[in-house]
Design a protein around this motif. Structure first.
Motif, PDB file in Angstrom:
ATOM      1  N   LEU A 152      50.862  35.297  19.572  1.00 21.45           N
ATOM      2  CA  LEU A 152      51.066  36.678  19.976  1.00 21.45           C
ATOM      3  C   LEU A 152      51.214  36.791  21.483  1.00 21.45           C
ATOM      4  CD1 LEU A 152      48.409  38.401  17.676  1.00 21.45           C
ATOM      5  CD2 LEU A 152      50.872  38.163  17.281  1.00 21.45           C
ATOM      6  N   PRO A 153      52.058  37.703  21.952  1.00 27.74           N
ATOM      7  CA  PRO A 153      52.175  37.913  23.399  1.00 27.74           C
ATOM      8  C   PRO A 153      50.881  38.469  23.961  1.00 27.74           C
ATOM      9  CG  PRO A 153      53.352  39.614  22.197  1.00 27.74           C
ATOM     10  CD  PRO A 153      52.951  38.590  21.187  1.00 27.74           C
ATOM     11  N   ALA A 154      50.568  38.130  25.198  1.00 32.53           N
ATOM     12  CA  ALA A 154      49.297  38.540  25.775  1.00 32.53           C
ATOM     13  C   ALA A 154      49.501  39.068  27.181  1.00 32.53           C
ATOM     14  CB  ALA A 154      48.329  37.357  25.797  1.00 32.53           C
ATOM     15  N   ASP A 155      48.688  40.039  27.523  1.00 36.38           N
ATOM     16  CA  ASP A 155      48.624  40.494  28.907  1.00 36.38           C
ATOM     17  C   ASP A 155      47.605  39.637  29.644  1.00 36.38           C
ATOM     18  OD1 ASP A 155      50.426  42.488  28.292  1.00 36.38           O
ATOM     19  OD2 ASP A 155      48.870  43.976  27.881  1.00 36.38           O
ATOM     20  N   CYS A 156      47.694  39.641  30.954  1.00 33.38           N
ATOM     21  CA  CYS A 156      46.772  38.853  31.762  1.00 33.38           C
ATOM     22  C   CYS A 156      45.341  39.325  31.519  1.00 33.38           C
ATOM     23  CB  CYS A 156      47.115  38.982  33.245  1.00 33.38           C
ATOM     24  SG  CYS A 156      45.924  38.172  34.347  1.00 33.38           S
ATOM     25  N   ALA A 157      44.448  38.381  31.227  1.00 35.64           N
ATOM     26  CA  ALA A 157      43.056  38.717  30.954  1.00 35.64           C
ATOM     27  C   ALA A 157      42.322  39.186  32.198  1.00 35.64           C
ATOM     28  CB  ALA A 157      42.331  37.504  30.361  1.00 35.64           C
ATOM     29  N   GLY A 158      42.847  38.839  33.362  1.00 39.58           N
ATOM     30  CA  GLY A 158      42.164  39.217  34.597  1.00 39.58           C
ATOM     31  C   GLY A 158      42.531  40.594  35.104  1.00 39.58           C
ATOM     32  N   GLY A 183      45.337  42.582  33.505  1.00 35.93           N
ATOM     33  CA  GLY A 183      45.985  43.402  32.500  1.00 35.93           C
ATOM     34  C   GLY A 183      47.487  43.497  32.609  1.00 35.93           C
ATOM     35  N   ARG A 184      48.079  42.842  33.594  1.00 35.14           N
ATOM     36  CA  ARG A 184      49.542  42.900  33.723  1.00 35.14           C
ATOM     37  C   ARG A 184      50.194  42.070  32.622  1.00 35.14           C
ATOM     38  NH1 ARG A 184      48.112  42.181  39.338  1.00 35.14           N
ATOM     39  NH2 ARG A 184      48.569  44.063  40.539  1.00 35.14           N
ATOM     40  N   PRO A 185      51.360  42.504  32.142  1.00 34.27           N
ATOM     41  CA  PRO A 185      52.048  41.724  31.103  1.00 34.27           C
ATOM     42  C   PRO A 185      52.625  40.436  31.673  1.00 34.27           C
ATOM     43  CG  PRO A 185      53.405  43.579  31.802  1.00 34.27           C
ATOM     44  CD  PRO A 185      52.077  43.745  32.485  1.00 34.27           C
ATOM     45  N   TYR A 195      30.817  36.482  40.142  1.00 35.84           N
ATOM     46  CA  TYR A 195      31.032  37.150  38.855  1.00 35.84           C
ATOM     47  C   TYR A 195      31.471  38.590  39.113  1.00 35.84           C
ATOM     48  CZ  TYR A 195      30.143  38.523  33.991  1.00 35.84           C
ATOM     49  OH  TYR A 195      30.258  38.980  32.695  1.00 35.84           O
ATOM     50  N   VAL A 196      32.690  38.744  39.572  1.00 29.65           N
ATOM     51  CA  VAL A 196      33.245  40.061  39.888  1.00 29.65           C
ATOM     52  C   VAL A 196      34.721  40.087  39.502  1.00 29.65           C
ATOM     53  CG1 VAL A 196      31.654  40.534  41.810  1.00 29.65           C
ATOM     54  CG2 VAL A 196      33.821  39.350  42.254  1.00 29.65           C
ATOM     55  N   ASP A 197      35.231  41.299  39.338  1.00 31.84           N
ATOM     56  CA  ASP A 197      36.663  41.559  39.220  1.00 31.84           C
ATOM     57  C   ASP A 197      37.346  40.641  38.199  1.00 31.84           C
ATOM     58  OD1 ASP A 197      36.211  43.441  41.219  1.00 31.84           O
ATOM     59  OD2 ASP A 197      36.692  42.016  42.823  1.00 31.84           O
ATOM     60  N   GLU A 198      38.386  39.905  38.657  1.00 27.14           N
ATOM     61  CA  GLU A 198      39.178  39.108  37.733  1.00 27.14           C
ATOM     62  C   GLU A 198      38.353  38.021  37.046  1.00 27.14           C
ATOM     63  OE1 GLU A 198      39.954  39.593  40.892  1.00 27.14           O
ATOM     64  OE2 GLU A 198      41.972  40.465  41.060  1.00 27.14           O
ATOM     65  N   ALA A 199      37.464  37.369  37.792  1.00 23.84           N
ATOM     66  CA  ALA A 199      36.666  36.302  37.195  1.00 23.84           C
ATOM     67  C   ALA A 199      35.788  36.842  36.070  1.00 23.84           C
ATOM     68  CB  ALA A 199      35.801  35.631  38.264  1.00 23.84           C
ATOM     69  N   ARG A 200      35.187  37.991  36.292  1.00 26.04           N
ATOM     70  CA  ARG A 200      34.355  38.608  35.253  1.00 26.04           C
ATOM     71  C   ARG A 200      35.193  38.952  34.030  1.00 26.04           C
ATOM     72  NH1 ARG A 200      32.765  43.691  33.540  1.00 26.04           N
ATOM     73  NH2 ARG A 200      30.572  43.823  32.841  1.00 26.04           N
ATOM     74  N   ALA A 201      36.355  39.532  34.250  1.00 31.84           N
ATOM     75  CA  ALA A 201      37.223  39.918  33.141  1.00 31.84           C
ATOM     76  C   ALA A 201      37.673  38.706  32.333  1.00 31.84           C
ATOM     77  CB  ALA A 201      38.431  40.679  33.672  1.00 31.84           C
ATOM     78  N   VAL A 202      38.016  37.614  33.008  1.00 33.46           N
ATOM     79  CA  VAL A 202      38.479  36.413  32.317  1.00 33.46           C
ATOM     80  C   VAL A 202      37.347  35.792  31.507  1.00 33.46           C
ATOM     81  CG1 VAL A 202      39.362  34.066  32.643  1.00 33.46           C
ATOM     82  CG2 VAL A 202      40.328  35.956  33.959  1.00 33.46           C
ATOM     83  N   LEU A 203      36.160  35.703  32.082  1.00 35.15           N
ATOM     84  CA  LEU A 203      35.027  35.143  31.350  1.00 35.15           C
ATOM     85  C   LEU A 203      34.703  35.962  30.104  1.00 35.15           C
ATOM     86  CD1 LEU A 203      32.640  34.033  34.231  1.00 35.15           C
ATOM     87  CD2 LEU A 203      33.474  32.573  32.377  1.00 35.15           C
TER      88      LEU A 203
END
Length: 293
Positions: free
Chosen positions: A13-19, A21-23, A61-69
Motif C-alpha cells: 500500500l502507498p504510504a505517507d511519511c511517518a515523520g 505526513g507528506r506523501p 524523543y521529539v517531533d519526527e523521531a517521536r512520530a516515527v517510533l
C-alpha cells in the motif's frame, strides 16, 4: 498472523511519511536525516536507577523521531525498522568506543573521549547509585555504573570483553504487548541495527536471552520510583543463555529510554546470567529529566 499481514500491507500500500505526513513514501529524506541527528550522545535520567549502565541515545524523543517510533511501535509500520536500526547502530557505536572487533569505533565515527573519574553530568548520583546489586563493565570501583577506563568487575564467566561479536540484547516486551502489536519493536530494531553494524565490518548478533518472569503493569503514567518497583526482578534469562552471553560483550538496546528502570533491570538480569554489560543504546530519549553530555 497479524505480523505477516502488516508486512504485506506495508509493502503493497502507498504510504505517507511517518515523520511529517507528506506523501511520497514511508519516510522522506528530511525525516530520515532527523533520525540520524547530529550524532549519538550520552544520556542519563534523573534520578539514576541503581545499576543503570552508561546509555547513549541517537536522537531526542521529539517531533519526527517521536512520530516515527510511534508509527513503528504502535501502528505496525514495519518498513521503518531499517532507518530506526541505522539510528540505533549509531548509538551502539558511541556506546563501544574501545578497541576490538566487538567494540571499536565504526567507520564513520571516531573514538569518544573517556570522562575523567568523577566527571560528567550526574556523577554524584552515579556514585550514590553504585551500591546497587550488580556491577557492569567500565564501572569505577564502588559504583554501579560508569563509562570509563576503570576495572571490569562483574565480568561474566566466559565473557570476552575484547573479542567475539557484539551482542545486542533488547529489553523484552511483554507477551501480551507483542500479541497486540503483532511484533516486538525493540527486537526488530535491534536486528536491523545488527545488520547495519555487520555491513560496516563489526560482527554483531541479537541473542534472545531475556524474558519476562512475571507480569508487569503498564509503565505509562508511572513516575521513576513506581517504574523501578514495577520492573525490579521482572526479567530473567532463558535456559542456556550463559553460553550465548559468553560469546562477546553485551550492549543493551531499546527503542526509548525514559526513567532507565527497564534498562537497569535488564542489566541486572544479563549480569546474573554471566554476561558482560558494557553499555546501553537507545534510539531516543526524552528532553525532560535527561542529562546530556
Amino acid at each position: 498472523m497479524r505480523g505477516w499481514w502488516q508486512e504485506i500491507a506495508d509493502l503493497a500500500l502507498p504510504a505517507d511519511c511517518a515523520g511529517c505526513g507528506r506523501p511520497g513514501g514511508a519516510l522522506c529524506e528530511r525525516c530520515r536525516g532527523a533520525l540520524r541527528g547530529s550524532g549519538a550522545r550520552r544520556v542519563e535520567p534523573s534520578p539514576v536507577p541503581p545499576g543503570l549502565p552508561v546509555v547513549h541515545a541517537a536522537v531526542d524523543y521529539v517531533d519526527e523521531a517521536r512520530a516515527v517510533l510511534l508509527a513503528h511501535k504502535e501502528r505496525g509500520a514495519l518498513r521503518l525498522a531499517r532507518p530506526l536500526g541505522e539510528a540505533l547502530a549509531g548509538a551502539v557505536r558511541a556506546a563501544c568506543p574501545g578497541p576490538g572487533p566487538g567494540s571499536g569505533p565504526g567507520p564513520e565515527s571516531g573514538p569518544e573521549p573517556r570522562p575523567e573519574p568523577g566527571s560528567g553530568p550526574g556523577a554524584g548520583s552515579r556514585r550514590r547509585a553504585g551500591a546497587g546489586s550488580h556491577r557492569v563493565s567500565g564501572a569505577r570501583p564502588g559504583t554501579g555504573s560508569g563509562a570509563g577506563a576503570g576495572a571490569r568487575p562483574g565480568c561474566g564467566s566466559g565473557a570476552r570483553p575484547d573479542g567475539g561479536p557484539l551482542l545486542l540484547v533488547p529489553v523484552p516486551s511483554a507477551r501480551r504487548a507483542v500479541g497486540a502489536r503483532g511484533h516486538d519493536p525493540a527486537r526488530r530494531i535491534a536486528l536491523a541495527a545488527a545488520g547495519v553494524l555487520r555491513g560496516g565490518g563489526r560482527p554483531a548478533r541479537v541473542p534472545a536471552v531475556l524474558r519476562q518472569r512475571r507480569r508487569v503493569s503498564d509503565q505509562s503514567g508511572l513516575d521513576a520510583r513506581q517504574r523501578r518497583a514495577n520492573v525490579t526482578g521482572a526479567l530473567g534469562a532463558v535456559p542456556g543463555s550463559g553460553r550465548l552471553l559468553g560469546a562477546g560483550p553485551v550492549v543493551l538496546v531499546d527503542d526509548l529510554m525514559t526513567t532507565g528502570a527497564s534498562l537497569a533491570e535488564a542489566a541486572r538480569a544479563v549480569t546474573a546470567a554471566g554476561g558482560l554489560v558494557i553499555g546501553a543504546a537507545v534510539v531516543a530519549a526524552p528532553l525532560t529529566r535527561i542529562n546530556r553530555n
